[in-house]
Design an enzyme around this catalytic site. Structure first.
Site, PDB file in Angstrom:
ATOM      1  N   SER A 123       0.821  -1.394  -0.039  1.00 58.83           N
ATOM      2  CA  SER A 123      -0.011   0.010  -0.024  1.00 58.83           C
ATOM      3  C   SER A 123       0.888   1.296  -0.082  1.00 58.83           C
ATOM      4  O   SER A 123       1.936   1.481   0.589  1.00 58.83           O
ATOM      5  CB  SER A 123      -0.919  -0.232   1.384  1.00 58.83           C
ATOM      6  OG  SER A 123      -1.509   1.140   1.474  1.00 58.83           O
ATOM      7  N   GLU A 125      -0.001   3.422   1.705  1.00 59.60           N
ATOM      8  CA  GLU A 125       0.236   3.929   3.202  1.00 59.60           C
ATOM      9  C   GLU A 125       1.256   4.120   3.869  1.00 59.60           C
ATOM     10  O   GLU A 125       1.706   4.711   4.662  1.00 59.60           O
ATOM     11  CB  GLU A 125      -1.000   3.206   3.917  1.00 59.60           C
ATOM     12  CG  GLU A 125      -1.399   3.700   5.213  1.00 59.60           C
ATOM     13  CD  GLU A 125      -1.881   5.153   5.378  1.00 59.60           C
ATOM     14  OE1 GLU A 125      -2.337   5.873   4.587  1.00 59.60           O
ATOM     15  OE2 GLU A 125      -2.032   5.578   6.639  1.00 59.60           O
ATOM     16  N   TYR A 147      -1.752   0.469  10.729  1.00 63.83           N
ATOM     17  CA  TYR A 147      -1.946  -0.195   9.416  1.00 63.83           C
ATOM     18  C   TYR A 147      -0.745   0.051   8.539  1.00 63.83           C
ATOM     19  O   TYR A 147      -0.288  -1.096   7.987  1.00 63.83           O
ATOM     20  CB  TYR A 147      -3.214   0.367   8.699  1.00 63.83           C
ATOM     21  CG  TYR A 147      -3.484  -0.095   7.075  1.00 63.83           C
ATOM     22  CD1 TYR A 147      -4.018  -1.260   7.030  1.00 63.83           C
ATOM     23  CD2 TYR A 147      -2.994   0.658   6.122  1.00 63.83           C
ATOM     24  CE1 TYR A 147      -4.275  -1.718   5.772  1.00 63.83           C
ATOM     25  CE2 TYR A 147      -3.310   0.376   4.760  1.00 63.83           C
ATOM     26  CZ  TYR A 147      -3.799  -1.063   4.433  1.00 63.83           C
ATOM     27  OH  TYR A 147      -3.899  -1.296   3.241  1.00 63.83           O
TER      28      TYR A 147
HETATM   29  P1  NAP Z   1     -11.383  -4.799   1.877  1.00 63.04           P
HETATM   30  O1  NAP Z   1     -12.558  -4.466   0.427  1.00 63.04           O
HETATM   31  O2  NAP Z   1     -11.666  -4.012   3.137  1.00 63.04           O
HETATM   32  O3  NAP Z   1     -11.381  -6.367   1.693  1.00 63.04           O
HETATM   33  C1  NAP Z   1     -10.700  -6.936   2.719  1.00 63.04           C
HETATM   34  C2  NAP Z   1     -10.807  -8.616   2.706  1.00 63.04           C
HETATM   35  O4  NAP Z   1     -10.072  -9.222   3.439  1.00 63.04           O
HETATM   36  C3  NAP Z   1     -12.164  -9.092   2.714  1.00 63.04           C
HETATM   37  O5  NAP Z   1     -12.490 -10.044   1.958  1.00 63.04           O
HETATM   38  C4  NAP Z   1     -12.265  -9.679   4.259  1.00 63.04           C
HETATM   39  O6  NAP Z   1     -13.333 -10.597   4.539  1.00 63.04           O
HETATM   40  C5  NAP Z   1     -10.721 -10.287   4.399  1.00 63.04           C
HETATM   41  N1  NAP Z   1     -10.283 -10.657   5.566  1.00 63.04           N
HETATM   42  C6  NAP Z   1      -9.937  -9.857   6.597  1.00 63.04           C
HETATM   43  N2  NAP Z   1      -9.454 -10.253   7.708  1.00 63.04           N
HETATM   44  C7  NAP Z   1      -9.113 -11.679   7.252  1.00 63.04           C
HETATM   45  C8  NAP Z   1      -8.842 -12.885   7.604  1.00 63.04           C
HETATM   46  N3  NAP Z   1      -8.159 -12.761   8.985  1.00 63.04           N
HETATM   47  N4  NAP Z   1      -8.731 -13.954   7.159  1.00 63.04           N
HETATM   48  C9  NAP Z   1      -9.367 -13.870   5.746  1.00 63.04           C
HETATM   49  N5  NAP Z   1      -9.732 -12.999   5.370  1.00 63.04           N
HETATM   50  C10 NAP Z   1      -9.614 -11.885   5.998  1.00 63.04           C
HETATM   51  O7  NAP Z   1     -10.154  -4.264   1.025  1.00 63.04           O
HETATM   52  P2  NAP Z   1      -9.894  -3.904  -0.354  1.00 63.04           P
HETATM   53  O8  NAP Z   1      -9.948  -2.602  -0.517  1.00 63.04           O
HETATM   54  O9  NAP Z   1     -10.235  -4.960  -1.421  1.00 63.04           O
HETATM   55  O10 NAP Z   1      -8.304  -4.213  -0.570  1.00 63.04           O
HETATM   56  C11 NAP Z   1      -7.659  -5.328  -0.911  1.00 63.04           C
HETATM   57  C12 NAP Z   1      -6.212  -5.440  -0.092  1.00 63.04           C
HETATM   58  O11 NAP Z   1      -5.462  -4.421  -0.845  1.00 63.04           O
HETATM   59  C13 NAP Z   1      -6.142  -5.286   1.127  1.00 63.04           C
HETATM   60  O12 NAP Z   1      -4.932  -5.652   1.775  1.00 63.04           O
HETATM   61  C14 NAP Z   1      -5.842  -3.691   1.465  1.00 63.04           C
HETATM   62  O13 NAP Z   1      -5.076  -3.242   2.543  1.00 63.04           O
HETATM   63  C15 NAP Z   1      -4.822  -3.410   0.329  1.00 63.04           C
HETATM   64  N6  NAP Z   1      -4.834  -2.216  -0.375  1.00 63.04           N
HETATM   65  C16 NAP Z   1      -6.066  -1.721  -0.820  1.00 63.04           C
HETATM   66  C17 NAP Z   1      -5.901  -0.337  -1.132  1.00 63.04           C
HETATM   67  C18 NAP Z   1      -7.193   0.313  -1.694  1.00 63.04           C
HETATM   68  O14 NAP Z   1      -7.193   1.597  -2.108  1.00 63.04           O
HETATM   69  N7  NAP Z   1      -8.422  -0.243  -1.763  1.00 63.04           N
HETATM   70  C19 NAP Z   1      -4.813   0.273  -1.779  1.00 63.04           C
HETATM   71  C20 NAP Z   1      -3.464  -0.244  -1.413  1.00 63.04           C
HETATM   72  C21 NAP Z   1      -3.467  -1.688  -0.596  1.00 63.04           C
HETATM   73  P3  NAP Z   1     -14.655 -10.329   5.021  1.00 63.04           P
HETATM   74  O15 NAP Z   1     -15.525  -9.786   4.228  1.00 63.04           O
HETATM   75  O16 NAP Z   1     -15.064 -11.562   5.815  1.00 63.04           O
HETATM   76  O17 NAP Z   1     -14.558  -9.088   6.055  1.00 63.04           O
HETATM   77  N1  GDD Z   2     -12.388   7.489   6.084  1.00 66.48           N
HETATM   78  C1  GDD Z   2     -12.563   8.649   6.213  1.00 66.48           C
HETATM   79  N2  GDD Z   2     -13.907   9.185   6.766  1.00 66.48           N
HETATM   80  N3  GDD Z   2     -11.600   9.475   5.769  1.00 66.48           N
HETATM   81  C2  GDD Z   2     -11.709  10.685   5.878  1.00 66.48           C
HETATM   82  C3  GDD Z   2     -12.870  11.342   6.409  1.00 66.48           C
HETATM   83  C4  GDD Z   2     -13.966  10.494   7.011  1.00 66.48           C
HETATM   84  O1  GDD Z   2     -14.973  11.062   7.530  1.00 66.48           O
HETATM   85  N4  GDD Z   2     -12.770  12.697   6.559  1.00 66.48           N
HETATM   86  C5  GDD Z   2     -11.407  12.996   5.803  1.00 66.48           C
HETATM   87  N5  GDD Z   2     -10.816  11.882   5.681  1.00 66.48           N
HETATM   88  C6  GDD Z   2      -9.508  11.701   4.979  1.00 66.48           C
HETATM   89  C7  GDD Z   2      -8.800  10.872   5.906  1.00 66.48           C
HETATM   90  O2  GDD Z   2      -7.994  11.329   7.010  1.00 66.48           O
HETATM   91  C8  GDD Z   2      -7.498  10.244   4.807  1.00 66.48           C
HETATM   92  O3  GDD Z   2      -6.624  11.387   4.867  1.00 66.48           O
HETATM   93  C9  GDD Z   2      -8.333  10.342   3.405  1.00 66.48           C
HETATM   94  O4  GDD Z   2      -9.531  11.050   3.712  1.00 66.48           O
HETATM   95  C10 GDD Z   2      -8.722   9.041   2.968  1.00 66.48           C
HETATM   96  O5  GDD Z   2      -9.148   8.261   3.772  1.00 66.48           O
HETATM   97  P1  GDD Z   2      -9.774   6.612   3.479  1.00 66.48           P
HETATM   98  O6  GDD Z   2     -10.753   6.804   2.324  1.00 66.48           O
HETATM   99  O7  GDD Z   2     -10.371   6.059   4.718  1.00 66.48           O
HETATM  100  O8  GDD Z   2      -8.426   5.882   2.953  1.00 66.48           O
HETATM  101  P2  GDD Z   2      -7.041   5.764   3.468  1.00 66.48           P
HETATM  102  O9  GDD Z   2      -6.051   6.860   2.626  1.00 66.48           O
HETATM  103  O10 GDD Z   2      -6.596   6.218   4.850  1.00 66.48           O
HETATM  104  O11 GDD Z   2      -6.435   4.521   3.169  1.00 66.48           O
HETATM  105  C11 GDD Z   2      -7.049   3.624   1.975  1.00 66.48           C
HETATM  106  O12 GDD Z   2      -6.000   3.717   0.857  1.00 66.48           O
HETATM  107  C12 GDD Z   2      -4.794   3.153   1.427  1.00 66.48           C
HETATM  108  C13 GDD Z   2      -3.769   3.180   0.177  1.00 66.48           C
HETATM  109  O13 GDD Z   2      -3.032   4.483   0.538  1.00 66.48           O
HETATM  110  C14 GDD Z   2      -7.337   2.166   2.191  1.00 66.48           C
HETATM  111  O14 GDD Z   2      -8.010   1.574   1.208  1.00 66.48           O
HETATM  112  C15 GDD Z   2      -6.105   1.543   2.641  1.00 66.48           C
HETATM  113  O15 GDD Z   2      -6.471   0.071   2.746  1.00 66.48           O
HETATM  114  C16 GDD Z   2      -5.038   1.549   1.474  1.00 66.48           C
HETATM  115  O16 GDD Z   2      -3.889   0.758   1.809  1.00 66.48           O
END
Ligand code: NAP
Ligand code: GDD
Length: 327
Positions: A123, A125, A147
């Site tokens: 990520s 992050e 995280y």
């Molecule tokens: P998500 O929608 O939160 O999905 C997370 C998945 O992980 C769900 O299927 C959840 O299952 C499963 N899970 C959680 N804990 C588990 C455990 N102990 N054993 C087995 N399964 C488990 O996340 P996403 O947005 O699709 O992201 C996919 C991956 O990419 C994550 O690793 C996230 O950290 C990473 N990532 C995401 C982003 C982004 O912007 N979306 C960016 C960078 C990296 P349940 O349905 O049972 O909860």
């Molecule tokens: N969730 C949330 N809710 N975020 C808020 C809010 C609110 O009400 N108001 C402002 N924000 C700001 C957060 O402080 C952050 O700076 C930004 O919006 C994005 O927040 P999220 O959408 O929660 O995503 P994230 O950037 O913290 O994390 C996501 O992206 C990562 C990759 O950079 C997640 O998908 C992580 O799993 C992923 O790794």
């Protein structure tokens, strides 16, 4: 026919990746953990075409059983506790899932399916308090949340297994990617869903934290293709996947409300509850290596992404007798 194992198949990315791999002719196995309610809403349209197997990243033997039974060609580790805000309330659990869980899965692959190619969902992050702009694969990491720290462990253990055991293990450093299937707690979906709720007269405010945070937001459907392409390379490596554009939360709000012909200033309220103990102020990634090696470029621009999410939520809310709880 190739076999792929996806952990996190019930999540946003898991659903898009499963669709993509089915389209490529794969046999798709999805790992799901036990739950008292049904969590397959994102993959309900795929249930006939995939095989779900029980297992948990916290449980070593369940992972080894799955790897031995299916001997997959490719393993995509998408499962994690993925919400940054929750990682301050549950830092140890986040480390167990998001950090040590990666080692458990790598060990299961190494012992039970050593030829499998491995993808780790790393990520942006991990860049946290950014040390360079834009961020590339060699930019030093400085995570700002439990995280981010956990993901950094997952990244390095993947690199370490590649170097120690000559495994085809790849870390995809993905910047934020969104879609109509995004969880309601993440800021983009929270905004698009509330815009729809306001437009349909079901609520009259949206409470947010830091509007100045900037993110490099892409479309999840584009990003899962990059995951697949990484595992098709002869040599495993690490790749930044991003759009190379950055936008503030405020810009997302402005575009989303405009899409529904609403004036955002009438509805958005600032609430300290959504501010984080330590913030990531600015993310912007340069995916030049992915373009050069994988031929990957993002297809969906920022405005199209916002419009796609708002339009989907307007339709969803219109068809919903009982709206979701507000995050
Ligand atoms: P998500 O929608 O939160 O999905 C997370 C998945 O992980 C769900 O299927 C959840 O299952 C499963 N899970 C959680 N804990 C588990 C455990 N102990 N054993 C087995 N399964 C488990 O996340 P996403 O947005 O699709 O992201 C996919 C991956 O990419 C994550 O690793 C996230 O950290 C990473 N990532 C995401 C982003 C982004 O912007 N979306 C960016 C960078 C990296 P349940 O349905 O049972 O909860
Ligand atoms: N969730 C949330 N809710 N975020 C808020 C809010 C609110 O009400 N108001 C402002 N924000 C700001 C957060 O402080 C952050 O700076 C930004 O919006 C994005 O927040 P999220 O959408 O929660 O995503 P994230 O950037 O913290 O994390 C996501 O992206 C990562 C990759 O950079 C997640 O998908 C992580 O799993 C992923 O790794």
């Amino acid at each position: 026919m190739k076999t792929a194992l996806i952990t996190g198949i019930t999540g946003q990315d898991g659903s898009y990746l499963a669709e993509f791999l089915i389209g490529k002719g794969y046999r798709v196995i999805g790992l799901t953990r036990r739950s008292s309610t049904t969590v397959t809403s994102r993959i309900s349209h795929l249930l006939e075409k995939i095989e779900l197997v029980p297992g948990d990243l916290l449980d070593q033997s369940s992972l080894m059983d799955v790897l031995s039974s299916y001997n997959p060609d490719e393993v995509y580790n998408l499962a994690a506790q993925s919400f940054v805000q929750t990682s301050w309330n549950q830092p140890v659990l986040t480390a167990e899932f998001t950090a040590v869980g990666v080692t458990r899965l790598l060990e299961a692959v190494r012992r039970c399916a050593p030829k499998a190619r491995f993808y780790q969902a790393s990520s942006s992050e991990m860049f946290g308090k950014v040390q360079a702009v834009p961020q590339i694969e060699s930019t030093p990491f400085y995570p700002r949340s439990p995280y981010g720290v956990a993901k950094l462990y997952g990244h390095w253990i993947t690199v370490n297994y590649r170097e120690s055991f000559n495994m085809h293990a790849t870390s995809g450093i993905l910047f934020n990617h969104e879609s109509p299937r995004r969880g309601l707690e993440f800021v983009t979906r929270k905004i698009s869903y509330h815009v729809a709720m306001i437009k349909h007269g079901r609520t009259n405010e949206l409470r947010l934290g830091n509007l100045d945070a900037r993110r490099d937001w892409g479309f999840a459907g584009d990003y899962v293709e990059a995951m697949y392409l990484m595992l098709q390379q002869d040599r495993p490596d690490d790749y930044v996947i991003a759009t190379n554009e950055t936008h503030s939360v405020r810009e997302f709000v402005e575009l989303a409300f405009a899409r529904a012909d609403l004036d955002w200033q009438k509805y958005v309220k600032l609430d300290d509850k959504f501010n984080r103990p330590a913030e990531v102020d600015l993310l912007i990634g340069d995916p030049a290596r992915a373009k050069k090696d994988l031929g990957w470029v993002p297809k969906t621009d920022f405005k199209s992404l916002v419009n796609m999410m708002v339009d989907a939520d307007l339709n969803l809310v219109a068809s919903e007798p009982h709206p979701h709880a507000h995050p």
